[in-house]
Design an enzyme around this catalytic site. Structure first.
Site, PDB file in Angstrom:
ATOM      1  N   SER A  51       0.856  -1.190   0.000  1.00 37.85           N
ATOM      2  CA  SER A  51       0.000   0.000   0.000  1.00 37.85           C
ATOM      3  C   SER A  51       0.891   1.239   0.000  1.00 37.85           C
ATOM      4  O   SER A  51       2.106   1.132   0.170  1.00 37.85           O
ATOM      5  CB  SER A  51      -0.902  -0.012   1.229  1.00 37.85           C
ATOM      6  OG  SER A  51      -0.100   0.016   2.383  1.00 37.85           O
TER       7      SER A  51
ATOM      8  N   LYS B 208      13.060  -5.625  -9.135  1.00 32.70           N
ATOM      9  CA  LYS B 208      12.514  -6.982  -9.121  1.00 32.70           C
ATOM     10  C   LYS B 208      11.021  -6.997  -9.517  1.00 32.70           C
ATOM     11  O   LYS B 208      10.231  -6.187  -9.028  1.00 32.70           O
ATOM     12  CB  LYS B 208      12.666  -7.592  -7.715  1.00 32.70           C
ATOM     13  CG  LYS B 208      14.114  -7.702  -7.260  1.00 32.70           C
ATOM     14  CD  LYS B 208      14.955  -8.431  -8.275  1.00 32.70           C
ATOM     15  CE  LYS B 208      15.483  -9.736  -7.827  1.00 32.70           C
ATOM     16  NZ  LYS B 208      16.269 -10.398  -8.899  1.00 32.70           N
TER      17      LYS B 208
ATOM     18  N   LYS C 270       9.152  -9.996  -9.399  1.00 36.13           N
ATOM     19  CA  LYS C 270       8.427 -11.165  -8.865  1.00 36.13           C
ATOM     20  C   LYS C 270       7.217 -10.789  -8.002  1.00 36.13           C
ATOM     21  O   LYS C 270       6.146 -11.393  -8.165  1.00 36.13           O
ATOM     22  CB  LYS C 270       9.393 -12.062  -8.086  1.00 36.13           C
ATOM     23  CG  LYS C 270       8.834 -13.435  -7.768  1.00 36.13           C
ATOM     24  CD  LYS C 270       8.834 -14.377  -8.973  1.00 36.13           C
ATOM     25  CE  LYS C 270      10.067 -15.207  -9.042  1.00 36.13           C
ATOM     26  NZ  LYS C 270      10.796 -15.284 -10.221  1.00 36.13           N
TER      27      LYS C 270
ATOM     28  N   THR D 276       5.234  -8.419  -8.278  1.00 37.74           N
ATOM     29  CA  THR D 276       4.146  -8.043  -9.196  1.00 37.74           C
ATOM     30  C   THR D 276       3.553  -9.291  -9.852  1.00 37.74           C
ATOM     31  O   THR D 276       2.337  -9.415 -10.009  1.00 37.74           O
ATOM     32  CB  THR D 276       4.669  -7.054 -10.261  1.00 37.74           C
ATOM     33  OG1 THR D 276       5.129  -5.896  -9.590  1.00 37.74           O
ATOM     34  CG2 THR D 276       3.596  -6.675 -11.265  1.00 37.74           C
TER      35      THR D 276
ATOM     36  N   CYS E 223     -11.301  26.658  11.742  1.00 34.23           N
ATOM     37  CA  CYS E 223     -12.211  25.958  12.649  1.00 34.23           C
ATOM     38  C   CYS E 223     -11.743  26.074  14.110  1.00 34.23           C
ATOM     39  O   CYS E 223     -11.949  27.104  14.726  1.00 34.23           O
ATOM     40  CB  CYS E 223     -12.390  24.510  12.203  1.00 34.23           C
ATOM     41  SG  CYS E 223     -13.933  23.820  12.820  1.00 34.23           S
TER      42      CYS E 223
ATOM     43  N   GLN F 171     -11.787  29.297  16.648  1.00 30.90           N
ATOM     44  CA  GLN F 171     -12.370  29.319  17.993  1.00 30.90           C
ATOM     45  C   GLN F 171     -11.320  29.759  19.013  1.00 30.90           C
ATOM     46  O   GLN F 171     -11.600  30.581  19.898  1.00 30.90           O
ATOM     47  CB  GLN F 171     -12.915  27.926  18.337  1.00 30.90           C
ATOM     48  CG  GLN F 171     -14.072  27.492  17.436  1.00 30.90           C
ATOM     49  CD  GLN F 171     -14.529  26.060  17.701  1.00 30.90           C
ATOM     50  OE1 GLN F 171     -13.930  25.328  18.474  1.00 30.90           O
ATOM     51  NE2 GLN F 171     -15.608  25.659  17.045  1.00 30.90           N
TER      52      GLN F 171
ATOM     53  N   HIS G 124     -14.062  25.084   6.993  1.00 29.27           N
ATOM     54  CA  HIS G 124     -12.764  24.583   6.505  1.00 29.27           C
ATOM     55  C   HIS G 124     -12.579  24.980   5.040  1.00 29.27           C
ATOM     56  O   HIS G 124     -12.930  24.198   4.145  1.00 29.27           O
ATOM     57  CB  HIS G 124     -12.706  23.062   6.619  1.00 29.27           C
ATOM     58  CG  HIS G 124     -12.627  22.568   8.017  1.00 29.27           C
ATOM     59  ND1 HIS G 124     -11.438  22.334   8.659  1.00 29.27           N
ATOM     60  CD2 HIS G 124     -13.603  22.265   8.911  1.00 29.27           C
ATOM     61  CE1 HIS G 124     -11.683  21.895   9.887  1.00 29.27           C
ATOM     62  NE2 HIS G 124     -12.978  21.852  10.064  1.00 29.27           N
TER      63      HIS G 124
ATOM     64  N   GLU H 218     -10.067  24.936   3.309  1.00 30.69           N
ATOM     65  CA  GLU H 218      -9.106  24.070   2.606  1.00 30.69           C
ATOM     66  C   GLU H 218      -9.772  22.995   1.760  1.00 30.69           C
ATOM     67  O   GLU H 218      -9.190  22.519   0.788  1.00 30.69           O
ATOM     68  CB  GLU H 218      -8.128  23.430   3.599  1.00 30.69           C
ATOM     69  CG  GLU H 218      -8.695  22.396   4.563  1.00 30.69           C
ATOM     70  CD  GLU H 218      -9.239  22.973   5.867  1.00 30.69           C
ATOM     71  OE1 GLU H 218      -9.597  24.172   5.886  1.00 30.69           O
ATOM     72  OE2 GLU H 218      -9.322  22.230   6.866  1.00 30.69           O
TER      73      GLU H 218
HETATM   74  N1  GLN Z   1     -13.303  20.880  18.110  1.00 34.41           N
HETATM   75  C1  GLN Z   1     -13.973  21.987  17.514  1.00 34.41           C
HETATM   76  C2  GLN Z   1     -15.475  21.743  17.356  1.00 34.41           C
HETATM   77  O1  GLN Z   1     -15.890  20.610  17.366  1.00 34.41           O
HETATM   78  C3  GLN Z   1     -13.364  22.352  16.187  1.00 34.41           C
HETATM   79  C4  GLN Z   1     -13.532  21.280  15.162  1.00 34.41           C
HETATM   80  C5  GLN Z   1     -12.589  21.415  13.999  1.00 34.41           C
HETATM   81  O2  GLN Z   1     -11.577  22.109  14.090  1.00 34.41           O
HETATM   82  N2  GLN Z   1     -12.881  20.754  12.903  1.00 34.41           N
HETATM   83  O3  GLN Z   1     -16.231  22.650  17.205  1.00 34.41           O
END
Ligand code: GLN
Length: 559
Positions: A25, A199, A201, A203, A401, A405, A532, A534
């Site tokens: 993997s 090698k 083998k 595979t 996130c 906070q 998020h 990202e």
């Molecule tokens: N722990 C925090 C919450 O549940 C932030 C979660 C996170 O960063 N994804 O609100």
């Protein structure tokens, strides 16, 4: 009967490409699958991609990121494997829950259907009913995307007990239902240091094992440290029942974004179109050129931008570390490359700042600081210290996130003067719970209904005119993906605002704080998002907030 609807004669022209791993993997099967999907999309096909994971877990949300890698979140709120992020990024599409399945999900659906009498009195069996449910899901994903190519990655490695039913589904799709099913095996060719020779083998064994499941690979992607040479291609061809030109060389590369380009150069695109008998556009057409331009930008930047990520999910070595925050790293990269900078990302463990408070000063050498999402109390005070340092020393700060906070907690403690300010997640006894549990989460926590019950997926937010956030997005309304149980406590919002913090993004009803920031006049960049961002950054469309952050980092460049 619904479950049996799969037709047993050829009624459609869709091609199904199963990607299977051989030998070991971690050889980049996901990236190989994404790259195959990408080159076919570039050649004008409508492509969708699925990942099948052998776990019993119903989703990836309950898995530890240090063991399993990042939990990726889709628009519909499904918590899934990070490979889904690769598909979305490589294909620039949004996937849904149906594109990901685990053993647990498949069994659960079959059992639910049995309880609903959907099997019309029949004895429900592991075979064929489990593979048929897998096939039904693949077909639903195909229909949803109106795809003419479906790429399906089967997790795990050939020979494992765990993925046998998925191989059986693939075999049944081809043989029993006469679908256009093709198999690509991503294999690994070791070069043992003492022998110094590549090698074949392992595979050969992997292919024989696959043959025992009734499957013959159509193409073998030969992953190795270096390119595979002629004699070894011949060997694989001879012992694995495959023409020599169907063995594709895939040596290690510096940048994963080069892989679709290398595949095309190796002739994989033409070969797949030929093998699956499909009329495809030419290699390196307009859309492939855009990808090439992006991949090129990842090689050329001379100037650097130095960003510190302060987290905690990386205590099992570098390899796991980058996987735990994969989308965050990718998002930084896309913005940095678009701004012609080489991103240099340093991992700092927030626990270290707690053990040795003097270490916080080492943050002065970074152009920017980012605190990503997280859970629980380990390393929290260290993160808060780092945020305070960034705020006081005008170092660009981006909080995602949990990072948002904690940024609000830091502000409450050090600017509002509420010394015991905290989040209920850490200290429910604090008198100043700046971050509190969301109302609809209380029962879920109390009854331990914790899997898949956070506030998950895409929700809209409205941005404040002329704020840092609105200027970055150049929009008033946005939609971003979430994964949290806690939120900014509205009882403190007014005081925080009076003290200078701006809630520049809120839910459309105004109830939920989605973005907190300091205005440009007070700080070069001090912004946190409850969501998020990202998860929506893409190579060809970097995320506006990451770009604004990286721009601020470049501006503050100290070197
Ligand atoms: N722990 C925090 C919450 O549940 C932030 C979660 C996170 O960063 N994804 O609100």
């Amino acid at each position: 009967m619904k479950t049996q609807k799969t037709p047993d004669k050829k009624t459609e022209t869709c091609k199904y490409i199963f990607v299977i791993g051989g030998v070991i993997s971690g050889v980049g099967k996901g990236v190989a699958a994404s790259s195959i999907a990408r080159i076919l999309q570039d050649r004008g096909k409508t492509v969708t991609a699925l990942k099948i994971d052998p776990y019993i877990n119903i989703d990836a949300g309950t898995m530890n990121p240090t063991e399993h890698g990042e939990v990726f979140v889709l628009d519909d709120g499904y918590e899934c494997d990070q490979d889904m992020g690769n598909y979305e990024r490589f294909l620039n599409i949004n996937l849904s829950k149906i594109n990901y399945m685990t053993t647990g999900v498949v069994y659960q659906s079959v059992i639910d259907k049995e309880r609903n009498l959907e099997y019309a009195g029949k004895c429900v069996e592991v075979v064929p009913h489990i593979p048929m449910e897998v096939i039904r899901r693949i077909e639903t994903a195909r229909d949803n995307a109106k795809a003419n190519v479906v790429v399906i990655e089967i997790g795990g490695t050939v020979g494992e007990y765990q993925n046998m039913l998925f191989l059986e589904a693939a075999r049944m799709m081809k043989i029993k239902y006469n679908r256009d099913v093709f198999f690509v095996m991503v294999s690994y060719l070791p070069i043992p240091s003492k022998i110094g020779e590549m090698k074949t083998k392992p595979t050969q064994y992997a292919v024989r094992t696959l043959n025992a499941s009734g499957i013959q690979p159509d193409i073998i992607i030969a992953r190795s440290k270096q390119s595979i040479d002629g004699p070894r291609k011949e060997k694989i061809s001879m012992f694995c029942n495959i023409p020599t030109d169907r063995v594709i060389s895939a040596p290690d590369v510096e940048s994963i974004y080069d892989i679709p380009i290398n595949f095309e150069k190796e002739g994989l695109g033409d070969m797949i179109c030929d093998v699956v008998d499909m009329t495809c556009g030419p290699a390196f057409g307009k859309s492939a050129k855009e990808w090439q331009k992006f991949a090129g930008s990842t090689h050329s930047p001379k100037e650097e931008v130095h960003i510190a990520i302060i987290g905690k999910y990386f205590n099992t070595g570098d390899f796991t570390l980058s996987d735990s925050y994969l989308s965050v790293i990718e998002a930084i990269k896309y913005s940095a490359y678009a701004l012609h900078r080489k991103p240099v990302i340093t991992w700092l463990s927030s626990v270290d700042f707690e053990k040795d408070p003097k270490k916080i000063k080492s943050l002065s050498k970074y152009d920017g600081i980012l605190v990503p999402g997280g859970f629980g109390s380990r390393g929290i005070e260290g993160k808060i210290k780092a945020i305070e340092y960034a705020r006081k020393n005008n170092i660009p700060y981006f909080g995602l996130c949990y990072g948002m906070q904690l940024m609000v907690v830091e502000y409450a403690r050090n600017v509002l003067g509420l010394k015991d300010a905290n989040t209920r997640e850490i200290n429910p006894k604090s008198k100043n719970l700046i971050i509190d549990v969301m109302e609809d989460q209380k029962d879920k926590i109390k009854n331990k209904k914790l899997g898949g019950t956070m506030r998950l997926g895409a929700y809209p937010a409205t941005l404040l005119k002329d704020s840092v956030a609105a200027n970055a997005y150049r929009a008033k309304n946005i939609s971003e993906r979430h994964r949290h149980r806690y939120e900014v406590n509205n009882a403190y919002r007014e005081d925080l605002e009076k003290a200078g913090l701006v809630f520049s993004g809120v839910s459309p009803d105004g109830h939920l704080a989605e973005i907190a920031e300091l205005p440009n006049s007070k700080h070069p960049f001090f912004l946190g998002t409850q969501f998020h961002p990202e998860f929506k950054a893409r190579p060809l469309s970097p995320h506006p907030l990451f770009s604004a952050f990286v721009k601020a980092c470049i501006k503050s460049n100290k070197k």
